[in-house]
Enzyme design. Sequence first.
Site, PDB file in Angstrom:
ATOM      1  N   ALA A   8      -1.443  -7.610   9.026  1.00 15.98           N
ATOM      2  CA  ALA A   8      -2.534  -7.580   8.049  1.00 15.98           C
ATOM      3  C   ALA A   8      -2.740  -6.185   7.472  1.00 15.98           C
ATOM      4  O   ALA A   8      -2.509  -5.179   8.144  1.00 15.98           O
ATOM      5  CB  ALA A   8      -3.834  -8.054   8.702  1.00 15.98           C
ATOM      6  N   CYS A   9      -3.170  -6.158   6.221  1.00 15.07           N
ATOM      7  CA  CYS A   9      -3.579  -4.912   5.567  1.00 15.07           C
ATOM      8  C   CYS A   9      -4.800  -5.217   4.701  1.00 15.07           C
ATOM      9  O   CYS A   9      -5.276  -6.355   4.666  1.00 15.07           O
ATOM     10  CB  CYS A   9      -2.448  -4.305   4.745  1.00 15.07           C
ATOM     11  N   GLY A  10      -5.273  -4.228   3.984  1.00 13.91           N
ATOM     12  CA  GLY A  10      -6.481  -4.391   3.183  1.00 13.91           C
ATOM     13  C   GLY A  10      -6.436  -5.574   2.242  1.00 13.91           C
ATOM     14  O   GLY A  10      -7.340  -6.400   2.207  1.00 13.91           O
ATOM     15  N   VAL A  43      -7.026  -8.119   5.881  1.00 16.68           N
ATOM     16  CA  VAL A  43      -7.949  -7.865   6.986  1.00 16.68           C
ATOM     17  C   VAL A  43      -9.162  -8.791   6.870  1.00 16.68           C
ATOM     18  O   VAL A  43      -9.660  -9.295   7.878  1.00 16.68           O
ATOM     19  CB  VAL A  43      -8.362  -6.369   7.014  1.00 16.68           C
TER      20      VAL A  43
END
Length: 95
Positions: A8-10, A43
């Site tokens: 996951a990332c922003g 996220v």
Amino acid sequence: MKKKILVACGAGVCTSTVALQKLQAKLAEEGLENQVTYGQCSVADLPMNAASYDVVVTTSRVEADYGTPVVFGLPFITQIGMDDCVDEILDVLGL
């Protein structure tokens, strides 16, 4: 049964894609590509997705408890400490 890794990332697109590709390459080097499956999200989507995975790897810091171990995966972006990060993921997965 295959272990499940969620990256996951922003936004769930850019840095998580880079981290995912590097993680896949590292696990392939270890001969583990057939023992894991992957997912990818933002996220913000972790609360509804994390419980379905064995480990979450994030490129940004998260403080929430999702009921699934979280590994800080920024080393896949910076390439500083990447091997230690892979080792931590493998330890969590028991591989």
